[in-house]
Design a protein around this motif. Structure first.
Motif, short mmCIF file in Angstrom:
data_model
loop_
_atom_site.label_atom_id
_atom_site.label_comp_id
_atom_site.label_asym_id
_atom_site.label_seq_id
_atom_site.Cartn_x
_atom_site.Cartn_y
_atom_site.Cartn_z
N PRO A 350 0.72 -1.15 0.17
CA PRO A 350 -0.19 0.09 -0.03
C PRO A 350 0.87 1.19 0.03
CG PRO A 350 -0.14 -1.15 1.96
CD PRO A 350 0.79 -1.86 1.23
N THR A 351 1.96 1.36 0.82
CA THR A 351 2.91 2.45 0.79
C THR A 351 3.38 2.76 -0.66
OG1 THR A 351 3.61 1.45 2.80
CG2 THR A 351 4.74 3.66 2.09
N GLU A 352 3.93 1.68 -1.27
CA GLU A 352 4.43 1.86 -2.57
C GLU A 352 3.35 2.43 -3.59
OE1 GLU A 352 4.69 -1.05 -5.52
OE2 GLU A 352 6.35 -0.30 -6.46
N SER A 353 2.03 2.25 -3.39
CA SER A 353 1.00 2.40 -4.33
C SER A 353 0.98 4.18 -4.27
CB SER A 353 -0.01 1.67 -4.66
OG SER A 353 -0.84 2.03 -3.58
N LYS A 354 0.79 4.31 -2.91
CA LYS A 354 0.78 5.72 -2.60
C LYS A 354 1.87 6.73 -3.06
CE LYS A 354 -1.67 5.14 1.89
NZ LYS A 354 -1.29 5.35 3.37
N ARG A 355 3.00 6.01 -2.81
CA ARG A 355 4.24 6.71 -3.15
C ARG A 355 4.20 6.97 -4.70
NH1 ARG A 355 9.74 4.61 -3.50
NH2 ARG A 355 8.74 2.86 -4.70
N ASN A 356 3.96 5.94 -5.52
CA ASN A 356 3.82 5.99 -6.90
C ASN A 356 2.96 7.04 -7.46
OD1 ASN A 356 5.73 4.12 -6.70
ND2 ASN A 356 4.38 2.44 -7.94
N LYS A 357 1.99 7.46 -6.72
CA LYS A 357 0.84 8.44 -7.08
C LYS A 357 1.46 9.83 -6.80
CE LYS A 357 -3.87 9.68 -6.67
NZ LYS A 357 -4.89 9.76 -5.53
N ALA A 358 1.90 9.88 -5.53
CA ALA A 358 2.69 11.09 -5.23
C ALA A 358 3.86 11.47 -6.14
CB ALA A 358 3.20 11.16 -3.76
N GLU A 359 4.52 10.50 -6.45
CA GLU A 359 5.77 11.00 -7.38
C GLU A 359 5.36 11.33 -8.53
OE1 GLU A 359 9.52 8.17 -6.64
OE2 GLU A 359 8.16 7.35 -8.30
N ARG A 360 4.11 10.98 -9.08
CA ARG A 360 3.60 11.69 -10.55
C ARG A 360 3.67 12.97 -10.50
NH1 ARG A 360 -1.64 8.87 -11.78
NH2 ARG A 360 -1.12 7.58 -10.24
N PHE A 361 2.72 13.72 -9.38
CA PHE A 361 3.08 15.18 -9.15
C PHE A 361 4.35 15.65 -8.98
CE2 PHE A 361 2.78 18.76 -6.46
CZ PHE A 361 1.74 19.58 -6.98
N GLY A 362 5.06 15.02 -8.04
CA GLY A 362 6.27 15.52 -7.75
C GLY A 362 7.42 15.34 -8.75
N LYS A 363 7.14 14.48 -9.63
CA LYS A 363 8.24 14.23 -10.80
C LYS A 363 8.11 15.43 -11.90
CE LYS A 363 9.72 9.48 -10.84
NZ LYS A 363 9.54 8.23 -11.47
N ARG A 364 6.69 15.75 -11.99
CA ARG A 364 6.52 16.93 -12.89
C ARG A 364 6.89 18.20 -12.40
NH1 ARG A 364 5.29 16.82 -18.12
NH2 ARG A 364 5.66 18.90 -18.49
N MET A 365 6.70 18.38 -11.25
CA MET A 365 7.43 19.50 -10.46
C MET A 365 8.91 19.71 -10.76
SD MET A 365 5.21 21.51 -9.39
CE MET A 365 3.44 21.83 -9.34
N GLY A 366 9.44 18.49 -10.46
CA GLY A 366 11.20 18.38 -10.77
C GLY A 366 11.30 18.77 -12.01
N LYS A 367 10.56 18.37 -13.19
CA LYS A 367 10.53 18.56 -14.35
C LYS A 367 10.74 20.02 -14.78
CE LYS A 367 10.00 16.91 -18.99
NZ LYS A 367 9.08 16.40 -19.97
N LEU A 368 9.51 20.77 -14.09
CA LEU A 368 9.77 22.18 -14.19
C LEU A 368 10.73 22.99 -14.07
CD1 LEU A 368 5.84 22.75 -13.47
CD2 LEU A 368 6.88 23.45 -15.61
N MET A 369 11.51 22.39 -12.87
CA MET A 369 12.47 22.86 -12.22
C MET A 369 13.83 22.56 -12.71
SD MET A 369 11.73 23.25 -8.13
CE MET A 369 11.04 21.61 -7.73
N SER A 370 13.94 21.71 -13.85
CA SER A 370 15.18 21.13 -14.27
C SER A 370 15.95 22.26 -15.10
CB SER A 370 14.89 19.90 -14.86
OG SER A 370 14.01 20.16 -16.28
#
Ligand code: FAD
Ligand code: FES
Lengths: 495, 115
Positions: A350-370
């Motif tokens: 369950p933690t992994e699936s929550k992490r993967n969901k949160a990562e979708r948002f987070g990675k996009r933010m990371g991309k905007l800041m690259s």
């Protein structure tokens, strides 16, 4: 003093706290170390102990989230060392930290590194003028010191912090003169679908934009700082239009704005000094912040017993940080034989699936800041790149043109990156400049990590004063064991 | 100690705690610590317990807090202990202004020499 533990966690941000709590719940003897006086990390940086909250203060989501993390930490059995700066780490694992001129040594079979990020500020002419400060730095001032960096700043750079800071300044009664976003409105719009993964954060972002619009603040997309004017204080700021890669568009008009403050930041860089010292494998992923340690789905690095969680494993924000911390804590407990595979799987899934969901948002933010390499094209030969040693772009270009083929060669030839900040401020810039010449960041490499990781007073480390005493002290032994080949000559001469 | 900064006009000003609109401190959410006084390069600066030296200097409109190796004026950048641009001297020892809290009577000196 030596402390023996099952697990050491470095960094008490959302990642480190979650990792430590999880591992401690499963019976590991855990020490959590952080240089800050209060746990919370960057996003939940607490106000000083000397202050008391006013009961009628306005609601603050980050403050509440931080307090609830701190609350769980205080209820646990974790040894939490505050005000301790980690200055050296050795394989196996041995962690050395200093506080108030005292040194402490910790050992443990497992180590979780959650050291977070630092801010990337790419240079431009005049960026060393006092009054130019970081974007992330401003969130720190606003949150933990309850002070406006300025009432009427120009805010420039990339990523969500631009709008977070502008919003916080408006809320506190200030009015930014202008916001210059390296990204285009289109960059934000195409990000929207991914951002729906975290609706609460998306709504918060939209409220910021609405407030900025209502306050009638000029938002200039695809603009970068051309130059800052002023000698011992910022007097005015010139902004220039850029293309998608950050390259200046000389045919379009620049805008000059009067303001005594420039708040600027071009994204976040994972803090990797510790994983580098321990020789973990690293890979370059621009959209995750640049160099990151290679991690599997369980937060394990290539070094046995070494885990990484949070933004220092790749930019993804506080929510992912906490979840990845929990996973690292679980994995360390399992690897130490504290939980069965069944329990591990039940808790991990369950933690992994929550992490993967949160990562979708987070990675996009990371991309905007690259990083956008064109942003360095406005540099003049006189622009200082390495602030510690006052090394200019011209000097670095001379070294590159003379054949310096990677970051460490540029450092050795010019002294750029050799000052007390250990290249944390200029490392990215020098790497990008070298990359232009050699083709890619893998070839350009990165500054070798060195101890001490942070400047610390010699009397804290070795309260002895003759050179021989220092040489024979533990400090010197650790330093020479970790330091790379160039020091063996001195080592051998001492044998 | 003689100041090395004759050219930095803002440093020469007496610093008061303005309660006006120009004050950068955010009031309302927290009750700050006790008021304290310290000196920066001989100038008296008012602050509150719990604040970092860097915060107190910012509030007093002192942005130039150090001279670089080549003698250029510099000030705090990262406010998180990373950039080392906020270095000051206390009792001769180099300290980070963003990581050190103010205290009553503290004597803070500027770091670096004018070339
Ligand atoms: C200055 C700054 C402000 C930020 N503000 C925001 C914000 O307002 N909103 C937002 O969404 N994101 C913000 N971020 C992004 C932030 O990285 C993440 O949101 C989140 O804090 C990541 O959590 P983490 O646990 O991975 O790392 P962090 O929260 O960064 O925690 C890392 C911890 O490690 C400690 N540490 C590192 N090296 C050492 C060492 N050698 N010795 C001892 N301790 C050490 C640090 O003191 C820190 O407390 C900010 C980043 C920075 C650099
Ligand atoms: S402001 Fe960067 S170290 Fe203090």
């Amino acid at each position: 003093m030596t402390l023996e533990q099952d697990l050491i966690v470095i960094g008490a941000g959302p990642a480190g706290i979650s990792a430590a709590i999880t591992a401690s719940q499963h019976g590991l003897k855990v020490t959590l170390i952080d240089e800050a006086p209060i746990a919370g990390g960057q996003i939940y940086r607490a106000t000083p102990q000397e202050w008391t909250p006013n009961t009628n203060g306005s609601p603050d989501q980050d403050l509440d989230d931080g307090n609830s993390l701190r609350d769980s930490l205080s209820k646990s059995n974790i040894t939490h060392l505050t005000n301790h700066v980690v200055w050296a780490v050795a394989p196996g694992f041995e962690v050395r930290a200093v506080s108030d001129s005292k040194e402490i040594k910790l050992t443990a079979k497992k180590l979780i590194v959650c050291s977070g990020v630092t801010e990337r500020i790419l240079p431009f002419p005049g960026w060393t003028t006092p009054g130019v400060i970081g974007l992330a730095a401003s969130t720190n001032l606003l949150k933990s010191q309850q002070i406006l960096p300025s009432r009427e700043p120009v805010i420039a750079g990339s990523g969500p912090l631009l709008y977070a800071v502008a919003n916080a300044i408006i809320e506190a009664g200030g009015k930014p003169v202008a916001i210059a976003d390296v990204g285009s409105l289109f960059d934000w719009v195409v990000s929207l679908p991914k951002l729906f993964a975290a609706p609460a954060l998306l709504i918060r972002g939209l409220i910021w934009r609405a407030r900025i619009f209502k306050a009638r603040i000029t938002v200039l997309h695809r603009h970068h700082v051309a130059r800052v004017y002023g000698d011992d204080k910022v007097e005015s700021i010139e902004l220039m239009p850029i293309d998608a890669n950050g390259t200046p568009l000389p045919k379009k008009k620049n805008i000059k704005i009067k303001s005594t403050s420039l708040i600027v930041g071009h994204g976040l860089i994972p803090s990797l000094e510790i994983t580098r010292l321990l020789k973990a494998k690293h890979v370059f992923r621009a959209e995750r912040g640049g160099w990151i340690p290679e991690l599997d789905a369980f937060q394990r690095t290539s070094v046995s017993g070494l885990y990484v969680a949070g933004d220092c494993g790749g930019i993804s924000g506080a929510k992912t940080a906490a979840l990845s911390g929990t996973i690292a804590g679980l994995q360390a407990s399992f690897d130490s034989g504290m939980i069965t595979e069944k329990i591990f799987q039940d808790l991990y899934a369950p933690t992994e699936s929550k992490r993967n969901k949160a990562e979708r948002f987070g990675k996009r933010m990371g991309k905007l800041m690259s990083i956008r390499s064109g942003l360095l094209e406005g540099l003049t030969p006189e622009t200082i790149v390495c602030r510690c040693e006052d090394i200019t772009y011209g000097q670095i270009m001379d070294a590159v043109n003379a054949g310096a083929a990677d970051c460490n060669e540029v450092k050795a030839w010019t002294r750029g990156g050799m000052g007390p900040c250990q290249g944390r401020t200029c490392g990215e810039t020098i790497a990008e400049i070298v990359t232009r010449q050699v083709g890619d960041r893998d070839k350009a490499g990165f500054f070798t990590a060195r101890v001490p990781l942070r400047p610390c007073t010699i009397d804290a480390l070795a309260p002895v004063c003759s050179y021989d005493d220092i040489w024979n002290s533990d400090v010197a032994k650790v330093a020479t064991a970790i330091l790379p080949a160039e020091n063996t000559e001195y080592k051998n001469s001492k044998k | 100690m003689q100041s090395h900064l004759p050219q930095l006009a803002p440093l020469r000003r007496e610093c008061k705690l303005p309660e006006t609109k120009t004050d950068l401190r955010i009031r309302g959410k927290f009750q700050r610590g006790k008021p304290v006084e310290f000196t920066f390069d001989g100038i008296t600066v008012n602050a509150f317990e719990g604040e970092s030296i860097a915060t107190a200097l910012l509030a007093a409109d002192i942005v130039s807090t150090k001279l670089s190796v080549d003698g250029y004026p510099r000030g705090p950048v990262c406010h998180m202990g990373s950039c080392q641009e906020c270095a000051v001297r206390i009792g001769g020892r180099k300290t980070l202004a963003c990581k050190t809290k103010v205290s009553q009577g503290l004597q803070v000196e500027i770091d670096g020499l004018k070339k």
